[in-house]
Design a protein around this motif. Structure first.
Motif, PDB file in Angstrom:
ATOM      1  N   GLN A   1      -9.469 -13.271  39.519  1.00  0.00           N
ATOM      2  CA  GLN A   1      -8.390 -12.460  38.946  1.00  0.00           C
ATOM      3  C   GLN A   1      -7.072 -12.735  39.653  1.00  0.00           C
ATOM      4  OE1 GLN A   1     -10.101  -8.681  39.779  1.00  0.00           O
ATOM      5  NE2 GLN A   1      -8.995  -8.389  41.665  1.00  0.00           N
ATOM      6  N   THR A   2      -6.021 -12.276  39.034  1.00  0.00           N
ATOM      7  CA  THR A   2      -4.690 -12.346  39.628  1.00  0.00           C
ATOM      8  C   THR A   2      -4.350 -10.955  40.141  1.00  0.00           C
ATOM      9  OG1 THR A   2      -4.031 -14.102  38.128  1.00  0.00           O
ATOM     10  CG2 THR A   2      -2.264 -12.825  39.116  1.00  0.00           C
ATOM     11  N   THR A   3      -3.616 -10.893  41.241  1.00  0.00           N
ATOM     12  CA  THR A   3      -3.238  -9.625  41.835  1.00  0.00           C
ATOM     13  C   THR A   3      -1.719  -9.516  41.897  1.00  0.00           C
ATOM     14  OG1 THR A   3      -5.256  -9.597  43.163  1.00  0.00           O
ATOM     15  CG2 THR A   3      -3.460  -8.179  43.909  1.00  0.00           C
ATOM     16  N   LEU A   4      -1.202  -8.370  41.444  1.00  0.00           N
ATOM     17  CA  LEU A   4       0.223  -8.083  41.571  1.00  0.00           C
ATOM     18  C   LEU A   4       0.480  -7.620  42.998  1.00  0.00           C
ATOM     19  CD1 LEU A   4       0.711  -5.850  38.388  1.00  0.00           C
ATOM     20  CD2 LEU A   4       1.375  -8.247  38.631  1.00  0.00           C
ATOM     21  N   VAL A   5       1.474  -8.192  43.658  1.00  0.00           N
ATOM     22  CA  VAL A   5       1.890  -7.738  44.981  1.00  0.00           C
ATOM     23  C   VAL A   5       3.190  -6.979  44.769  1.00  0.00           C
ATOM     24  CG1 VAL A   5       2.543  -8.413  47.318  1.00  0.00           C
ATOM     25  CG2 VAL A   5       0.800  -9.729  46.080  1.00  0.00           C
ATOM     26  N   LEU A   6       3.151  -5.677  45.072  1.00  0.00           N
ATOM     27  CA  LEU A   6       4.300  -4.813  44.836  1.00  0.00           C
ATOM     28  C   LEU A   6       5.024  -4.511  46.142  1.00  0.00           C
ATOM     29  CD1 LEU A   6       2.578  -2.148  42.543  1.00  0.00           C
ATOM     30  CD2 LEU A   6       3.517  -4.379  41.909  1.00  0.00           C
ATOM     31  N   ALA A   7       6.341  -4.508  46.063  1.00  0.00           N
ATOM     32  CA  ALA A   7       7.179  -4.083  47.184  1.00  0.00           C
ATOM     33  C   ALA A   7       7.660  -2.679  46.851  1.00  0.00           C
ATOM     34  CB  ALA A   7       8.356  -5.021  47.360  1.00  0.00           C
ATOM     35  N   ALA A   8       7.513  -1.762  47.803  1.00  0.00           N
ATOM     36  CA  ALA A   8       7.929  -0.380  47.596  1.00  0.00           C
ATOM     37  C   ALA A   8       8.462   0.178  48.907  1.00  0.00           C
ATOM     38  CB  ALA A   8       6.753   0.455  47.097  1.00  0.00           C
ATOM     39  N   GLU A   9       8.949   1.391  48.823  1.00  0.00           N
ATOM     40  CA  GLU A   9       9.439   2.069  50.015  1.00  0.00           C
ATOM     41  C   GLU A   9       8.902   3.488  50.008  1.00  0.00           C
ATOM     42  OE1 GLU A   9      13.734   3.327  51.567  1.00  0.00           O
ATOM     43  OE2 GLU A   9      13.531   1.170  51.205  1.00  0.00           O
ATOM     44  N   GLU A  10       8.368   3.914  51.129  1.00  0.00           N
ATOM     45  CA  GLU A  10       7.874   5.281  51.291  1.00  0.00           C
ATOM     46  C   GLU A  10       8.384   5.819  52.604  1.00  0.00           C
ATOM     47  OE1 GLU A  10       3.643   5.893  51.064  1.00  0.00           O
ATOM     48  OE2 GLU A  10       3.639   5.586  48.904  1.00  0.00           O
ATOM     49  N   GLU A  11       9.025   6.974  52.531  1.00  0.00           N
ATOM     50  CA  GLU A  11       9.567   7.623  53.732  1.00  0.00           C
ATOM     51  C   GLU A  11      10.431   6.668  54.538  1.00  0.00           C
ATOM     52  OE1 GLU A  11       6.244   9.350  55.805  1.00  0.00           O
ATOM     53  OE2 GLU A  11       5.572  10.411  54.007  1.00  0.00           O
ATOM     54  N   GLY A  12      11.238   5.871  53.829  1.00  0.00           N
ATOM     55  CA  GLY A  12      12.174   4.960  54.489  1.00  0.00           C
ATOM     56  C   GLY A  12      11.555   3.695  55.051  1.00  0.00           C
ATOM     57  N   LYS A  13      10.259   3.499  54.839  1.00  0.00           N
ATOM     58  CA  LYS A  13       9.590   2.302  55.353  1.00  0.00           C
ATOM     59  C   LYS A  13       9.156   1.410  54.198  1.00  0.00           C
ATOM     60  CE  LYS A  13       6.401   2.815  58.391  1.00  0.00           C
ATOM     61  NZ  LYS A  13       5.222   3.271  59.138  1.00  0.00           N
ATOM     62  N   ALA A  14       9.349   0.119  54.367  1.00  0.00           N
ATOM     63  CA  ALA A  14       8.902  -0.852  53.353  1.00  0.00           C
ATOM     64  C   ALA A  14       7.383  -0.939  53.392  1.00  0.00           C
ATOM     65  CB  ALA A  14       9.511  -2.215  53.621  1.00  0.00           C
ATOM     66  N   ILE A  15       6.774  -0.862  52.212  1.00  0.00           N
ATOM     67  CA  ILE A  15       5.322  -0.995  52.126  1.00  0.00           C
ATOM     68  C   ILE A  15       4.975  -2.005  51.039  1.00  0.00           C
ATOM     69  CG2 ILE A  15       4.876   1.365  52.930  1.00  0.00           C
ATOM     70  CD1 ILE A  15       4.146   2.002  49.957  1.00  0.00           C
ATOM     71  N   GLU A  16       3.727  -2.415  51.056  1.00  0.00           N
ATOM     72  CA  GLU A  16       3.242  -3.368  50.064  1.00  0.00           C
ATOM     73  C   GLU A  16       1.986  -2.767  49.422  1.00  0.00           C
ATOM     74  OE1 GLU A  16       3.013  -7.839  50.802  1.00  0.00           O
ATOM     75  OE2 GLU A  16       0.943  -7.194  51.145  1.00  0.00           O
ATOM     76  N   ARG A  17       1.920  -2.888  48.099  1.00  0.00           N
ATOM     77  CA  ARG A  17       0.724  -2.466  47.372  1.00  0.00           C
ATOM     78  C   ARG A  17       0.204  -3.659  46.602  1.00  0.00           C
ATOM     79  NH1 ARG A  17       3.764   2.430  46.252  1.00  0.00           N
ATOM     80  NH2 ARG A  17       2.686   4.146  47.265  1.00  0.00           N
ATOM     81  N   MET A  18      -1.099  -3.680  46.369  1.00  0.00           N
ATOM     82  CA  MET A  18      -1.702  -4.727  45.557  1.00  0.00           C
ATOM     83  C   MET A  18      -2.490  -4.080  44.427  1.00  0.00           C
ATOM     84  SD  MET A  18      -2.922  -7.569  48.251  1.00  0.00           S
ATOM     85  CE  MET A  18      -1.754  -8.420  49.266  1.00  0.00           C
ATOM     86  N   VAL A  19      -2.256  -4.568  43.216  1.00  0.00           N
ATOM     87  CA  VAL A  19      -2.924  -4.042  42.041  1.00  0.00           C
ATOM     88  C   VAL A  19      -3.529  -5.219  41.279  1.00  0.00           C
ATOM     89  CG1 VAL A  19      -2.646  -2.772  39.875  1.00  0.00           C
ATOM     90  CG2 VAL A  19      -1.251  -2.149  41.865  1.00  0.00           C
ATOM     91  N   PRO A  20      -4.835  -5.195  41.015  1.00  0.00           N
ATOM     92  CA  PRO A  20      -5.428  -6.281  40.228  1.00  0.00           C
ATOM     93  C   PRO A  20      -4.789  -6.337  38.842  1.00  0.00           C
ATOM     94  CG  PRO A  20      -7.124  -4.944  41.274  1.00  0.00           C
ATOM     95  CD  PRO A  20      -5.829  -4.215  41.449  1.00  0.00           C
ATOM     96  N   PHE A  21      -4.398  -7.519  38.415  1.00  0.00           N
ATOM     97  CA  PHE A  21      -3.774  -7.691  37.103  1.00  0.00           C
ATOM     98  C   PHE A  21      -4.864  -8.000  36.090  1.00  0.00           C
ATOM     99  CE2 PHE A  21      -1.097 -10.023  33.963  1.00  0.00           C
ATOM    100  CZ  PHE A  21      -0.237  -8.980  33.664  1.00  0.00           C
ATOM    101  N   VAL A  22      -5.651  -6.966  35.786  1.00  0.00           N
ATOM    102  CA  VAL A  22      -6.756  -7.069  34.824  1.00  0.00           C
ATOM    103  C   VAL A  22      -6.665  -5.885  33.867  1.00  0.00           C
ATOM    104  CG1 VAL A  22      -8.300  -8.354  36.369  1.00  0.00           C
ATOM    105  CG2 VAL A  22      -8.353  -5.863  36.371  1.00  0.00           C
ATOM    106  N   SER A  23      -7.230  -6.043  32.689  1.00  0.00           N
ATOM    107  CA  SER A  23      -7.106  -5.016  31.648  1.00  0.00           C
ATOM    108  C   SER A  23      -7.694  -3.669  32.070  1.00  0.00           C
ATOM    109  CB  SER A  23      -7.745  -5.501  30.348  1.00  0.00           C
ATOM    110  OG  SER A  23      -9.119  -5.757  30.541  1.00  0.00           O
ATOM    111  N   ALA A  24      -8.636  -3.629  32.984  1.00  0.00           N
ATOM    112  CA  ALA A  24      -9.208  -2.367  33.446  1.00  0.00           C
ATOM    113  C   ALA A  24      -8.157  -1.488  34.132  1.00  0.00           C
ATOM    114  CB  ALA A  24     -10.366  -2.628  34.400  1.00  0.00           C
ATOM    115  N   PHE A  25      -7.115  -2.119  34.698  1.00  0.00           N
ATOM    116  CA  PHE A  25      -6.094  -1.360  35.427  1.00  0.00           C
ATOM    117  C   PHE A  25      -4.707  -1.454  34.797  1.00  0.00           C
ATOM    118  CE2 PHE A  25      -9.188  -2.653  38.767  1.00  0.00           C
ATOM    119  CZ  PHE A  25      -9.735  -1.395  38.971  1.00  0.00           C
ATOM    120  N   VAL A  26      -4.445  -2.486  34.027  1.00  0.00           N
ATOM    121  CA  VAL A  26      -3.120  -2.665  33.425  1.00  0.00           C
ATOM    122  C   VAL A  26      -3.166  -2.137  31.995  1.00  0.00           C
ATOM    123  CG1 VAL A  26      -1.344  -4.323  32.753  1.00  0.00           C
ATOM    124  CG2 VAL A  26      -2.605  -4.644  34.892  1.00  0.00           C
ATOM    125  N   ASP A  27      -2.397  -1.076  31.746  1.00  0.00           N
ATOM    126  CA  ASP A  27      -2.354  -0.477  30.414  1.00  0.00           C
ATOM    127  C   ASP A  27      -1.378  -1.206  29.502  1.00  0.00           C
ATOM    128  OD1 ASP A  27      -4.176   1.458  31.199  1.00  0.00           O
ATOM    129  OD2 ASP A  27      -2.630   2.945  31.658  1.00  0.00           O
TER     130      ASP A  27
END
Length: 184
Positions: free
Chosen positions: A141-167
């Motif tokens: 599978q392919t995974t989306l690597v997301l850049a985000a910020e929480e409480e002023g800190k840079a964070i990274e999230r990973m979400v599988p790019f598959v139909s089970a999770f991508v609406d």
């Protein structure tokens, strides 16, 4: 570095799709290492734009491609502008760009990675999870690597790019909706 080629300006929609690795054979063919496991853009475009390693963004050369085909783990290509091995060796290290407009049309529920980078990602509840920074091929599978910020800190999230999770992927709206929670 590439004096025999016609100088050209990179198209506004130019996407880097590979790099020239070396000469291939004695008749001017050259090896290209594609950035994608499915390098259709290299086959569909008959004009590539090259940039020498370390060249400024405004320095590019147009290369008319006669033929490009798969060979082992790379692509080999030929051009009338590259008559022999010496000319092909002079291309070594050049970055290869193709206009996005010359990419083949993606099928239903198919997307080019380059089109997903920069899209916002929200979950079903409307919680912003981040912005797509890159994609990773993780085997099946392919995974989306997301850049985000929480409480002023840079964070990274990973979400599988598959139909089970991508609406839904809304390219014009620059939004991906997923079934994913911020604490996963």
């Amino acid at each position: 570095m590439l004096p025999a080629l016609e100088a050209a300006e990179l198209p506004a929609d130019a996407i880097e799709v590979g790099r020239i690795a070396d000469a291939w054979g004695i008749k001017g063919w050259f090896k290209v290492l594609p950035h994608s496991a499915q390098p259709e853009a290299l086959f569909s475009s008959k004009r590539w734009f090259l940039q020498a390693p370390g060249a400024s963004a405004s320095t590019a050369f147009r290369l008319a491609i006669r033929e490009a085909k798969e060979h082992s783990d790379c692509i080999v290509a030929t051009s009338a502008d590259v008559p022999d091995r010496n000319a092909a060796e002079a291309l070594r290290g050049a970055r290869v760009f193709v206009p996005r407009s010359s990419f083949p049309t993606a099928g239903d529920d198919e997307y080019y990675w380059v089109d997903l980078i920069g899209l916002s990602v929200v979950n079903r509840e409307g919680v912003v999870l981040g912005t797509v920074r890159e994609l990773l091929a993780t085997g099946p599978q392919t995974t989306l690597v997301l850049a985000a910020e929480e409480e002023g800190k840079a964070i990274e999230r990973m979400v599988p790019f598959v139909s089970a999770f991508v609406d839904k992927v809304d390219l014009p709206g620059r939004l991906i909706t997923v079934d994913w929670q911020p604490d996963y």
